[in-house]
Design a protein around this motif. Structure first.
Motif, PDB file in Angstrom:
ATOM      1  N   ASP A 202       0.070 -20.524 -35.874  1.00  0.00           N
ATOM      2  CA  ASP A 202       0.407 -19.258 -35.226  1.00  0.00           C
ATOM      3  C   ASP A 202      -0.733 -18.813 -34.323  1.00  0.00           C
ATOM      4  O   ASP A 202      -0.518 -18.362 -33.188  1.00  0.00           O
ATOM      5  N   MET A 203      -1.960 -18.950 -34.810  1.00  0.00           N
ATOM      6  CA  MET A 203      -3.111 -18.545 -34.017  1.00  0.00           C
ATOM      7  C   MET A 203      -3.369 -19.520 -32.869  1.00  0.00           C
ATOM      8  O   MET A 203      -3.624 -19.108 -31.734  1.00  0.00           O
ATOM      9  N   ILE A 204      -3.296 -20.829 -33.146  1.00  0.00           N
ATOM     10  CA  ILE A 204      -3.554 -21.825 -32.108  1.00  0.00           C
ATOM     11  C   ILE A 204      -2.585 -21.652 -30.938  1.00  0.00           C
ATOM     12  O   ILE A 204      -2.989 -21.598 -29.766  1.00  0.00           O
ATOM     13  N   LEU A 206      -0.587 -19.062 -30.227  1.00  0.00           N
ATOM     14  CA  LEU A 206      -0.666 -17.758 -29.573  1.00  0.00           C
ATOM     15  C   LEU A 206      -1.837 -17.713 -28.603  1.00  0.00           C
ATOM     16  O   LEU A 206      -1.732 -17.190 -27.485  1.00  0.00           O
ATOM     17  N   MET A 207      -2.973 -18.295 -29.002  1.00  0.00           N
ATOM     18  CA  MET A 207      -4.132 -18.320 -28.117  1.00  0.00           C
ATOM     19  C   MET A 207      -3.857 -19.152 -26.864  1.00  0.00           C
ATOM     20  O   MET A 207      -4.184 -18.754 -25.749  1.00  0.00           O
ATOM     21  N   MET A 208      -3.236 -20.305 -27.038  1.00  0.00           N
ATOM     22  CA  MET A 208      -2.939 -21.154 -25.881  1.00  0.00           C
ATOM     23  C   MET A 208      -1.928 -20.487 -24.950  1.00  0.00           C
ATOM     24  O   MET A 208      -2.096 -20.482 -23.724  1.00  0.00           O
ATOM     25  N   GLY A 209      -0.867 -19.927 -25.515  1.00  0.00           N
ATOM     26  CA  GLY A 209       0.118 -19.245 -24.689  1.00  0.00           C
ATOM     27  C   GLY A 209      -0.453 -18.015 -24.017  1.00  0.00           C
ATOM     28  O   GLY A 209      -0.155 -17.739 -22.845  1.00  0.00           O
ATOM     29  N   LEU A 210      -1.295 -17.277 -24.749  1.00  0.00           N
ATOM     30  CA  LEU A 210      -1.888 -16.065 -24.193  1.00  0.00           C
ATOM     31  C   LEU A 210      -2.818 -16.404 -23.031  1.00  0.00           C
ATOM     32  O   LEU A 210      -2.804 -15.734 -21.986  1.00  0.00           O
ATOM     33  N   PHE A 211      -3.610 -17.458 -23.178  1.00  0.00           N
ATOM     34  CA  PHE A 211      -4.520 -17.824 -22.094  1.00  0.00           C
ATOM     35  C   PHE A 211      -3.768 -18.424 -20.906  1.00  0.00           C
ATOM     36  O   PHE A 211      -4.206 -18.292 -19.764  1.00  0.00           O
ATOM     37  N   ALA A 212      -2.635 -19.086 -21.162  1.00  0.00           N
ATOM     38  CA  ALA A 212      -1.803 -19.549 -20.047  1.00  0.00           C
ATOM     39  C   ALA A 212      -1.319 -18.366 -19.220  1.00  0.00           C
ATOM     40  O   ALA A 212      -1.254 -18.434 -17.982  1.00  0.00           O
ATOM     41  N   ALA A 213      -0.989 -17.258 -19.891  1.00  0.00           N
ATOM     42  CA  ALA A 213      -0.552 -16.055 -19.176  1.00  0.00           C
ATOM     43  C   ALA A 213      -1.729 -15.309 -18.567  1.00  0.00           C
ATOM     44  O   ALA A 213      -1.637 -14.799 -17.444  1.00  0.00           O
TER      45      ALA A 213
END
Length: 285
Positions: A202-204, A206-213
Motif C-alpha cells: 500500500d505504501m510502495i 501509493l508513493m510511486m503513484g503519488l510521485f508520478a502525479a
C-alpha cells in the motif's frame, strides 16, 4: 481578423505571458456556445475513456502471463526484493529459511496477495492513463483553443508520460529506500519487525503513484503560463499558499505515521514548483 481573435491578441503581455508578436493567431474556428448539459456529458465521456484505458492496462498486467506468470506477480516480487533485504535479496531464502530472513512478506488477509497484485496492476494502468487524461482534456478544451495553444497542449501529452516515469523512478531509487531505511532504524531496537505484504505494498504503490502525479507540476505550470492563464510573477507572489497546499496534500495522502514520507513528498513538490519558477526566470519568461 475576427473580433474574438483581436481581443485575444490585444491582451497585455506581462511577465510569463505570450507575446502576440511572437506568433500569429488564426482564431478558434471551432468555438461555439453549448448547453451546460452537453459539456457535462462530454466531460463524463472523456473521463470514461481514461478509466477504460487504465482498466485495460491493469487487466493486461493482472491476467496476461509473461511467459508463465502474470506481469503483476513478477512486479510484486521485483519491488519487494528491491527494498527489503531478504537473505541477500534471494527470494528462495523465504522458502528455505523463513525464520532467518526477517523481511519475508507475510500475508494477514485471505485476499491479501490477490489485492496486492491488483494494486500493482492498477499502478501501471494509472501511469499509462496520465497522458491519456491530458489528451482527453485537450480534446475537451480544443474548440476554445487557438492554434498556438493547441500546439502547447499536444506537446504536453508525451511530456506527461515522461514526467510520470521520472516520478516513479525518483520514488524507486531515492524516496522508498530512504523510507525503508528509516523504518528499520526507527523500529529495530524496540520491536521485532514483520512486514505485511498488503500493508507494505500500500505504501510502495501509493508513493510511486503519488510521485508520478507530483512530477506533473512543472508541466501544468508551463501550460498555464504559455496559455496566458497566469504569469510567473503571479505564482511567485502566492508561493506560500502553494507551499501550504503542497504540505496539506502530502500529509493527507501519505500512509506513514512517522512523518518521514509526507515530509519527503512536500519537499519534492515545493522543489519542483520553485525550480520551475527559477527556470522561467532564467529564460526570461
Amino acid at each position: 481578423m475576427a473580433e474574438g481573435n483581436s481581443e485575444r491578441d490585444s491582451r497585455p503581455v506581462s511577465d510569463g505571458g505570450v507575446s502576440p508578436e511572437s506568433d500569429t493567431f488564426s482564431g478558434a474556428p471551432d468555438d461555439e456556445e453549448m448547453p451546460l448539459t452537453e459539456h457535462i456529458r462530454e466531460m463524463i465521456q472523456r473521463l470514461l475513456v481514461v478509466l477504460f484505458v487504465m482498466g485495460a492496462v491493469s487487466a493486461v498486467m493482472f491476467i496476461i502471463p509473461n511467459p508463465s506468470r502474470p506481469f503483476a506477480d513478477q512486479a510484486v516480487e521485483f519491488l519487494w526484493y528491491s527494498f527489503l533485504d531478504v537473505g541477500g535479496n534471494d527470494p528462495s531464502a523465504c522458502v528455505n529459511s523463513p525464520q532467518e530472513a526477517v523481511a519475508c512478506p507475510r500475508v494477514y488477509h485471505p485476499l491479501g496477495l490477490i489485492l496486492t497484485r491488483l494494486k500493482v496492476a492498477s499502478l501501471a494502468g494509472f501511469i499509462v492513463a496520465l497522458p491519456v487524461f491530458v489528451y482527453e482534456t485537450y480534446l475537451f478544451m480544443r474548440p476554445g483553443l487557438y492554434p498556438k495553444e493547441r500546439r502547447y497542449y499536444l506537446a504536453s501529452v508525451p511530456t506527461s508520460l515522461v514526467l510520470a516515469l521520472v516520478g516513479v523512478a525518483f520514488a524507486y531509487f531515492l524516496v522508498l529506500p530512504i523510507i525503508f531505511s528509516y523504518f528499520l532504524y526507527y523500529s529495530q531496537d524496540v520491536a521485532t519487525i514483520a512486514f505485511g505484504l498488503q500493508e507494505t505494498f500500500d505504501m510502495i504503490l501509493l508513493m510511486m503513484g503519488l510521485f508520478a502525479a507530483v512530477f506533473q507540476i512543472p508541466l501544468f505550470i508551463m501550460l498555464a503560463i504559455m496559455m496566458g492563464l497566469v504569469t510567473r510573477r503571479w505564482l511567485e507572489q502566492r508561493r506560500l499558499l502553494f507551499w501550504a497546499s503542497f504540505g496539506g496534500v502530502a500529509f493527507l495522502f501519505s500512509p506513514d505515521p512517522t512523518g518521514m514520507a509526507p515530509v519527503l513528498v512536500a519537499v519534492t513538490m515545493i522543489g519542483l514548483f520553485e525550480s520551475t519558477l527559477l527556470l522561467l526566470r532564467w529564460t526570461g519568461r
